[in-house]
Design an enzyme around this catalytic site. Structure first.
Site, PDB file in Angstrom:
ATOM      1  N   LYS A   1    -107.811 -40.236  78.635  1.00 38.25           N
ATOM      2  CA  LYS A   1    -106.828 -41.056  77.903  1.00 38.25           C
ATOM      3  C   LYS A   1    -107.098 -42.462  78.230  1.00 38.25           C
ATOM      4  O   LYS A   1    -107.406 -43.310  77.496  1.00 38.25           O
ATOM      5  CB  LYS A   1    -105.811 -40.807  78.108  1.00 38.25           C
ATOM      6  CG  LYS A   1    -105.386 -39.326  77.616  1.00 38.25           C
ATOM      7  CD  LYS A   1    -103.845 -39.135  77.558  1.00 38.25           C
ATOM      8  CE  LYS A   1    -103.581 -37.647  77.281  1.00 38.25           C
ATOM      9  NZ  LYS A   1    -102.058 -37.397  77.590  1.00 38.25           N
TER      10      LYS A   1
ATOM     11  N   GLY B   1     -95.031 -29.143  78.250  1.00 33.49           N
ATOM     12  CA  GLY B   1     -95.536 -29.540  76.681  1.00 33.49           C
ATOM     13  C   GLY B   1     -96.149 -27.823  76.211  1.00 33.49           C
ATOM     14  O   GLY B   1     -95.846 -27.694  75.154  1.00 33.49           O
ATOM     15  N   ARG B   2     -97.002 -27.187  77.288  1.00 36.64           N
ATOM     16  CA  ARG B   2     -97.433 -25.940  76.809  1.00 36.64           C
ATOM     17  C   ARG B   2     -96.448 -24.979  76.872  1.00 36.64           C
ATOM     18  O   ARG B   2     -97.064 -23.658  76.638  1.00 36.64           O
ATOM     19  CB  ARG B   2     -98.734 -25.788  77.618  1.00 36.64           C
ATOM     20  CG  ARG B   2     -98.630 -25.760  79.027  1.00 36.64           C
ATOM     21  CD  ARG B   2     -99.982 -26.067  79.809  1.00 36.64           C
ATOM     22  NE  ARG B   2     -99.803 -26.301  81.118  1.00 36.64           N
ATOM     23  CZ  ARG B   2     -99.502 -27.432  81.710  1.00 36.64           C
ATOM     24  NH1 ARG B   2     -99.389 -28.557  80.946  1.00 36.64           N
ATOM     25  NH2 ARG B   2     -99.575 -27.740  83.169  1.00 36.64           N
TER      26      ARG B   2
ATOM     27  N   GLU C   1    -102.853 -39.996  69.568  1.00 38.05           N
ATOM     28  CA  GLU C   1    -103.222 -39.216  68.171  1.00 38.05           C
ATOM     29  C   GLU C   1    -101.903 -39.231  67.071  1.00 38.05           C
ATOM     30  O   GLU C   1    -101.952 -39.495  66.236  1.00 38.05           O
ATOM     31  CB  GLU C   1    -103.907 -37.885  68.746  1.00 38.05           C
ATOM     32  CG  GLU C   1    -104.987 -38.103  69.382  1.00 38.05           C
ATOM     33  CD  GLU C   1    -105.026 -38.063  70.911  1.00 38.05           C
ATOM     34  OE1 GLU C   1    -103.888 -38.485  71.258  1.00 38.05           O
ATOM     35  OE2 GLU C   1    -105.905 -37.855  71.733  1.00 38.05           O
TER      36      GLU C   1
ATOM     37  N   HIS D   1    -118.903  -8.920  65.305  1.00 39.70           N
ATOM     38  CA  HIS D   1    -120.185  -9.222  64.557  1.00 39.70           C
ATOM     39  C   HIS D   1    -120.586 -10.626  64.796  1.00 39.70           C
ATOM     40  O   HIS D   1    -121.466 -11.139  64.210  1.00 39.70           O
ATOM     41  CB  HIS D   1    -119.718  -9.049  62.921  1.00 39.70           C
ATOM     42  CG  HIS D   1    -119.219  -7.858  62.543  1.00 39.70           C
ATOM     43  ND1 HIS D   1    -120.254  -6.939  61.872  1.00 39.70           N
ATOM     44  CD2 HIS D   1    -118.001  -7.370  62.500  1.00 39.70           C
ATOM     45  CE1 HIS D   1    -119.678  -5.941  61.897  1.00 39.70           C
ATOM     46  NE2 HIS D   1    -118.325  -5.941  62.020  1.00 39.70           N
TER      47      HIS D   1
ATOM     48  N   GLU E   1    -104.520 -25.574  81.127  1.00 42.77           N
ATOM     49  CA  GLU E   1    -104.169 -26.615  81.537  1.00 42.77           C
ATOM     50  C   GLU E   1    -102.957 -26.434  82.627  1.00 42.77           C
ATOM     51  O   GLU E   1    -102.983 -27.108  83.321  1.00 42.77           O
ATOM     52  CB  GLU E   1    -103.199 -27.332  80.264  1.00 42.77           C
ATOM     53  CG  GLU E   1    -103.020 -28.712  80.439  1.00 42.77           C
ATOM     54  CD  GLU E   1    -102.381 -29.488  79.092  1.00 42.77           C
ATOM     55  OE1 GLU E   1    -103.354 -30.129  78.503  1.00 42.77           O
ATOM     56  OE2 GLU E   1    -101.320 -29.339  78.727  1.00 42.77           O
TER      57      GLU E   1
ATOM     58  N   LYS F   1     -93.651 -34.823  73.144  1.00 44.46           N
ATOM     59  CA  LYS F   1     -92.665 -34.713  74.431  1.00 44.46           C
ATOM     60  C   LYS F   1     -92.381 -36.410  74.963  1.00 44.46           C
ATOM     61  O   LYS F   1     -91.237 -36.744  75.050  1.00 44.46           O
ATOM     62  CB  LYS F   1     -93.339 -33.921  75.544  1.00 44.46           C
ATOM     63  CG  LYS F   1     -92.444 -34.042  76.578  1.00 44.46           C
ATOM     64  CD  LYS F   1     -92.820 -33.002  77.603  1.00 44.46           C
ATOM     65  CE  LYS F   1     -92.314 -33.117  78.922  1.00 44.46           C
ATOM     66  NZ  LYS F   1     -92.701 -32.251  79.973  1.00 44.46           N
TER      67      LYS F   1
HETATM   68  O1  F6P Z   1    -102.866 -34.663  76.968  1.00 46.63           O
HETATM   69  C1  F6P Z   1    -102.228 -33.371  77.232  1.00 46.63           C
HETATM   70  C2  F6P Z   1    -100.609 -33.091  76.709  1.00 46.63           C
HETATM   71  O2  F6P Z   1    -100.022 -34.225  77.571  1.00 46.63           O
HETATM   72  C3  F6P Z   1    -100.279 -31.986  76.875  1.00 46.63           C
HETATM   73  O3  F6P Z   1     -99.882 -31.393  77.858  1.00 46.63           O
HETATM   74  C4  F6P Z   1     -99.345 -31.993  75.639  1.00 46.63           C
HETATM   75  O4  F6P Z   1     -98.832 -30.634  75.357  1.00 46.63           O
HETATM   76  C5  F6P Z   1    -100.023 -33.030  74.686  1.00 46.63           C
HETATM   77  O5  F6P Z   1    -100.747 -33.835  75.266  1.00 46.63           O
HETATM   78  C6  F6P Z   1     -98.999 -33.684  73.883  1.00 46.63           C
HETATM   79  O6  F6P Z   1     -98.075 -34.202  74.559  1.00 46.63           O
HETATM   80  P1  F6P Z   1     -96.761 -34.832  73.757  1.00 46.63           P
HETATM   81  O7  F6P Z   1     -96.097 -33.721  73.334  1.00 46.63           O
HETATM   82  O8  F6P Z   1     -96.140 -35.797  74.677  1.00 46.63           O
HETATM   83  O9  F6P Z   1     -97.226 -35.667  72.613  1.00 46.63           O
END
Ligand code: F6P
Length: 563
Positions: free
Chosen positions: A524, A277-278, A222, A394, A363, A216
């Site tokens: 972060k 995002g979620r 990462e 199990h 979240e 987003k």
């Molecule tokens: O760190 C949490 C978050 O901001 C989530 O809310 C989001 O889904 C994820 O990181 C990834 O963010 P992006 O789509 O901006 O890379």
């Protein structure tokens, strides 16, 4: 603000709605009520506490509720103004107040296409334009019309993203595996552990691989690190930067950063800041889903979610599936001290649903200040956890049955078998039904004694008596059964939307902004500070003693391994 558990010794304070006190008294009255007796007293209980919406059935009769409980919980929803907040969300008001944003994932699946206004503009034309662009692109890739730089067709699609830009598409692609294009394999890279990207790319051919960089913000460390690595990996074989356009597309709200990365804006699929995002798998973030199952199926998933939206919007609260599910969660969370909620799919295809819902719920509602920034003294979002139920039986079900904690559980079942292996499916169904029955009924001491044959002449030795106790189940453990006729794009859409709205309603009752996530920022920020320290020459001493020592241990190892 300290967490309510630290401040109040684990006792949840009262919710900020008058009926909360009445519910507390009612809960005390319910303490000695066993569901076994409620079922015995009312043969129509299952029918009365069940609700069907399309192909989704919710049986919530195995909860510690009576008509009075439901009446009071409905009053709670009314006092919290769930209906008003629902109207504000659907109406495009900026209910995400800390980010000054509307919350409109519902617009992404608004198949009725009625105007949805944000800042005076109807967003539907741009929503539809992106769906069309995705469809055209997915069609080309799936048909083989879209070729890689060497002229070969695309056989592998790699989604690089994390959190909401990974969990939703990954879960849905897995869930809809039977509908997948036979010549298209989907891969998901999220972890910054180099082992993930290495393993994922190991068997792939750059000439037949398409990368979707999904973020987003297009700034997530990462994702960007993995995307840069993938580009280097690709160029090592493709050689020319010009080939990137055939192999890298982006999904983002950040056009500038996408362009700076080197992806042609024509290959960017857009979404907007009013999509959390979620909650984004309905947007262009769902591109891997569309590539896997095709535009038609993807739209069926949107239509399923839209059907649940319509139900949520129109059904009266006491006939409203998301409202009922939310209130039952609040009942255990705030009145019984339950700390968690288990998600137990009895469907292999839904094995990633617990992880997906973990982000969606935790979240959203893992907050300790209310909408106005005031600390709360009541419990908010529970810990969401789970796994496929049959494996869980199990592993961790022992604690559900005989542990000391109350763990409300959702059992999610597809009625029609996903394969021709009917016997497998019968065993699966027998198990899930047995589990919900066992959790509810338990097994009394007397029943256990009879079964063990340890009652001789009405008495038993103290040794036998102690042993019997190990086999007694208290029961009275609450669960919901969510039955899908069969798992299709449509029912999957309904199921996810059901949980999204459940989370929304709970957020309203806890008076939270469910749509920001400030809690993920600090870690972060600190990681950005620590990163350069890991290769500093001098010993690091600017943190607490523990963090300093851990950093310095890593520095030593790093110096040794990198020379
Ligand atoms: O760190 C949490 C978050 O901001 C989530 O809310 C989001 O889904 C994820 O990181 C990834 O963010 P992006 O789509 O901006 O890379």
């Amino acid at each position: 603000m300290p967490l309510y558990v630290e401040k109040f010794g684990g006792e949840s304070g009262a919710l900020p709605w008058p009926v909360s006190r009445v519910l507390q008294t009612h809960r005390t009255q319910m303490a000695s009520t066993h569901m076994r007796d409620l079922f015995a007293a009312d043969p129509a209980r299952a029918e009365r506490f069940s609700l069907q919406v399309g192909d989704v059935l919710l049986d919530y009769s195995k909860n510690r509720i009576t008509d009075e409980t439901m009446r009071l919980l409905m009053q709670l929803a009314e006092e919290a103004d769930v209906t008003g907040w629902r109207g504000r969300m659907f109406g495009g008001e900026k209910i995400n107040n800390t980010e000054n944003r509307a919350v409109l994932h519902v617009a992404l699946r608004n198949r009725g296409n009625h105007p949805v206004i944000v800042d005076g503009e109807d967003v539907m034309p741009k929503v539809n334009a992106v769906i069309e662009k995705m469809g055209a692109f997915a069609g080309q890739v799936r048909s083989g019309e879209w070729r890689g730089y060497s002229g070969e067709r695309i056989t592998d699609v790699v989604n690089i993203g994390i959190g909401g830009s990974d969990l939703g598409p990954q879960m849905a692609v897995q869930a809809l595996a039977p509908y997948r294009h036979p010549q298209m394999k989907l891969h998901f890279i999220s972890n910054i552990d180099g082992a993930h990207v290495k393993a994922a790319l190991e068997s792939l051919n750059p000439a037949t691989t398409l990368f979707i960089v999904a973020s987003k913000t297009f700034t997530t460390q990462e994702t960007m690190t993995n995307a840069h690595y993938a580009r280097t990996w690709f160029l090592a074989q493709a050689q020319e930067d010009g080939h990137i356009a055939r192999h890298f597309v982006a999904v983002s709200t950040n056009r500038e950063a996408v362009t700076a990365f080197g992806i042609d804006p024509a290959n960017m699929f857009e979404f907007w800041d009013w999509v959390g995002g979620r909650y984004s798998l309905w947007s262009a973030i769902g591109l891997p889903i569309m590539l896997a199952v095709g535009a038609e199926r993807f739209i069926e998933m949107l239509a399923g979610a839209h059907a649940m939206d319509a139900h949520f919007r129109e059904a009266p609260p006491d006939q409203n599936m998301p409202v009922i599910l939310a209130l039952l969660g609040v009942w255990y969370n705030n009145f019984f001290g339950a700390q968690s909620q288990a998600i137990l799919p009895y469907d292999h295809a839904l094995r990633s649903l617990p992880a997906y819902l973990q982000q969606a719920d935790m979240e959203s509602n893992g907050k300790s200040v209310d909408r106005d920034g005031k600390g709360v003294d009541y419990a908010t979002g529970p810990i969401i956890w789970g796994a496929t139920g049959i494996n869980g039986q199990h592993a961790f079900y022992q604690l559900l049955h005989q542990g000391t904690r109350l763990v409300p559980a959702d059992f999610i079942v597809s009625l029609e078998p996903p394969t021709e292996l009917q016997e497998h499916h019968d065993i699966l169904i027998a198990n899930v039904l047995a589990q919900t029955e066992a959790l509810m009924r338990g097994r009394t001491r007397e029943e256990t004694q009879l079964e063990m044959g340890s009652l001789e002449g009405g008495s038993e030795s103290s040794q036998a008596g102690a042993f019997v106790q190990h086999k007694v189940f208290d029961g009275n453990h609450p669960s919901n059964a969510i039955l899908l006729q069969t798992l299709t794009p449509h029912t999957l859409g309904m199921l996810i939307a059901l949980y999204e709205h459940k989370i929304f309603v709970q957020g309203v009752i806890w008076n939270l902004n469910s749509y920001d996530q400030w809690g993920v920022e600090l870690g972060k920020q600190l990681a950005r500070r620590i990163l350069p320290e890991l290769h500093a020459d001098a010993m690091v001493s600017s943190h607490d003693a523990s963090t300093n020592s851990l950093i310095n241990q890593y520095r030593c190892i790093r110096q040794r391994t990198t020379g």
